[in-house]
Every structure is written in structure tokens, then in C-alpha cells.
Design an enzyme around this catalytic site. Structure first.
Site, PDB file in Angstrom:
ATOM      1  CG  ASN A 130      62.495  38.904  60.242  1.00  7.98           C
ATOM      2  OD1 ASN A 130      63.449  39.515  61.211  1.00  7.98           O
ATOM      3  ND2 ASN A 130      62.892  37.711  59.852  1.00  7.98           N
ATOM      4  CD  GLU A 167      64.713  41.708  58.467  1.00  4.58           C
ATOM      5  OE1 GLU A 167      65.053  41.006  59.335  1.00  4.58           O
ATOM      6  OE2 GLU A 167      64.458  41.119  57.359  1.00  4.58           O
ATOM      7  CD  GLU A 210      64.017  44.105  63.186  1.00  2.97           C
ATOM      8  OE1 GLU A 210      64.789  44.262  63.922  1.00  2.97           O
ATOM      9  OE2 GLU A 210      64.408  43.374  61.945  1.00  2.97           O
ATOM     10  CG  ASP A 214      67.810  46.356  63.273  1.00  7.88           C
ATOM     11  OD1 ASP A 214      67.703  45.850  64.277  1.00  7.88           O
ATOM     12  OD2 ASP A 214      69.317  46.548  62.994  1.00  7.88           O
TER      13      ASP A 214
END
Length: 243
Positions: A129, A61, A132, A65
Site C-alpha cells: 500500500n 495509493e 503504491e 495502483d
């Protein structure tokens, strides 16, 4: 439970369905299947590697990102050659905002892939989440170019209208407060616990303009209640035509 044993324990049919659906979402052929299993493993599963380290999607995650940020930044830099740094920053924030990523992750039904031992409600953020984490998994599995392709075609391309970014609202509350400052109006949000008829909605927010109540809204959290009320006030006050 050891992670590799956990994968082997899963049925071949279940894994085949998982990777078939994943291929449709990414339009890429998974090579290292383990990393995608990891991308949808929640910490509540309590899986560990041979060294006893917990295995879940959180590191992927973090990576996803960062990948989203750099790919979207490069895209905006090319798309808007005359835009100032502040404008590009706002545009990027709109695309990679938690609300937008949650919406995209929900539309992709990524929650269906989640491996967890917990039955609790994870909230809306789980959708973003997982998105990502999937981006991070694609990068690890297929490298930068394929990850860039996935982001540009399947995330930005399918869910973001770049030509409408200027009009895309990231936060109605922020927009309302900004409008109040520019126009020397006092905009206030008053939120309180609300034990009404619907137990799901625990918070009630009133939006006041110069001490006059404009609208009210109820939601499951303080933040959502204020944002819903702000959106209603935005339309009720016809703010768009006054900005």
C-alpha cells in the site's frame, strides 16, 4: 491536528532524513514535500485539512495502483511484441500482484516512514500500500515521465526479471489446482483452526491428492496457510517437471 501544523511540528532533522532517504529510493528530487508526507500518513493519525477532510495515503495509493498498471502494461506490450493478450495480462498480474508489491515495499523499508498513532500490526499489505502511495506521490509531484522512470528503474528494474516472468509463480495454490484439472487429479485443501504450540500460527492446512495427505503447513491466516502448503506440495510432488 491540522496537516500543515503537523508537518511544522516535525523536527527539521527528522524531515531532512526522511527526504534524504526518499531521494535515494526514487532517485528524484522531491519538489512538493507535502504530498510525500501525505503518502506515509496512516488514517489512524486522524489528520485533517482546513475543511475537516481526513488526510492519509489512501487516495495516493489508488492513484499509484493505476500508474503501476498503465506503465507496466506499456512496458510488457513493447517487451513481448508477439505475446497474446492473455499472456500479457498474466505477466502484468505477476508484477503488480499484492504479494510482489508487498515484497518490494518491504525491501525498500517503506514502513519506517509511516506516520501513525496506532501501534497495531498492519499486516503485510501495508508494505505494498505504501509503495503504491509513493508511486502516486511521485506522479503528483513530478508528472508522468518521472513517475514512469521511477517505476521502470527502481521497481521493475531492480526487483523484476522480465525474462523469467513465464516461470514466476503468482499462486502455488492456483497452479496446483490447475495442474490437477489438467491431469484429472483431485487436489484438495483442508484448512482448520489450529491452536498449536506456537500461538502465531492459527491455521493449519493439509494438501490432499486423491484423498491422500501430501503435506501440511501452518500460518497466521487461512490464505497464507494454504499458500505455504501448496508451495510445499508443489516441490514435494515435483510439479514443475510435470506441467
Amino acid at each position: 491536528m491540522n496537516f500543515f501544523n503537523h508537518i511544522l511540528k516535525s523536527s527539521d532533522k527528522k524531515n531532512a532524513v526522511f527526504f534524504s532517504r526518499l531521494k535515494k529510493i526514487t532517485e528524484l528530487n522531491p519538489v512538493s514535500k507535502e504530498v510525500y508526507q501525505r503518502a506515509f500518513t496512516h488514517r489512524s493519525s486522524n489528520l485533517k485539512d482546513d475543511d475537516g477532510n481526513l488526510i492519509n495515503f489512501e487516495r495516493l495509493e489508488f492513484l499509484g495502483d493505476s500508474m503501476l498498471s498503465i506503465v507496466v502494461s506499456a512496458l510488457l506490450f513493447e517487451k513481448f511484441p508477439n505475446a497474446k493478450e492473455g499472456t500479457l495480462t498474466k505477466y502484468r498480474a505477476k508484477i503488480v500482484s499484492r504479494e510482489n508489491l508487498n515484497s518490494i515495499g518491504k525491501n525498500l523499508n517503506l514502513i519506517d516512514f509511516l506516520d501513525t498513532e496506532s501501534k497495531i500490526n498492519f499486516g503485510d499489505n501495508i508494505h505494498g500500500n505504501l509503495l503504491e502511495a509513493l508511486v502516486g506521490a511521485v506522479y503528483i509531484d513530478r508528472g508522468f515521465k518521472k513517475c514512469q522512470y521511477f517505476i521502470l528503474k527502481k521497481i521493475v528494474g531492480d526487483y523484476v526479471d522480465l525474462d523469467q516472468l513465464q516461470h514466476m509463480i503468482l499462486s502455488y495454490k492456483g497452479l496446483l489446482l490447475e495442474w490437477g484439472q489438467k491431469n484429472k487429479k483431485i487436489v484438495q485443501f483442508k484448512t482448520a483452526n489450529d491452536q498449536g504450540l506456537d500461538p502465531k500460527f492459527n491455521y493449519s492446512t493439509g494438501v490432499y491428492l486423491n484423498d491422500k495427505l501430501i503435506v501440511k503447513a501452518r500460518e497466521i491466516s487461512k490464505k497464507k496457510s494454504e499458500e505455504k502448503a501448496a508451495r510445499r506440495a508443489y516441490h514435494a510432488m515435483n510439479i514443475k517437471s510435470k506441467i
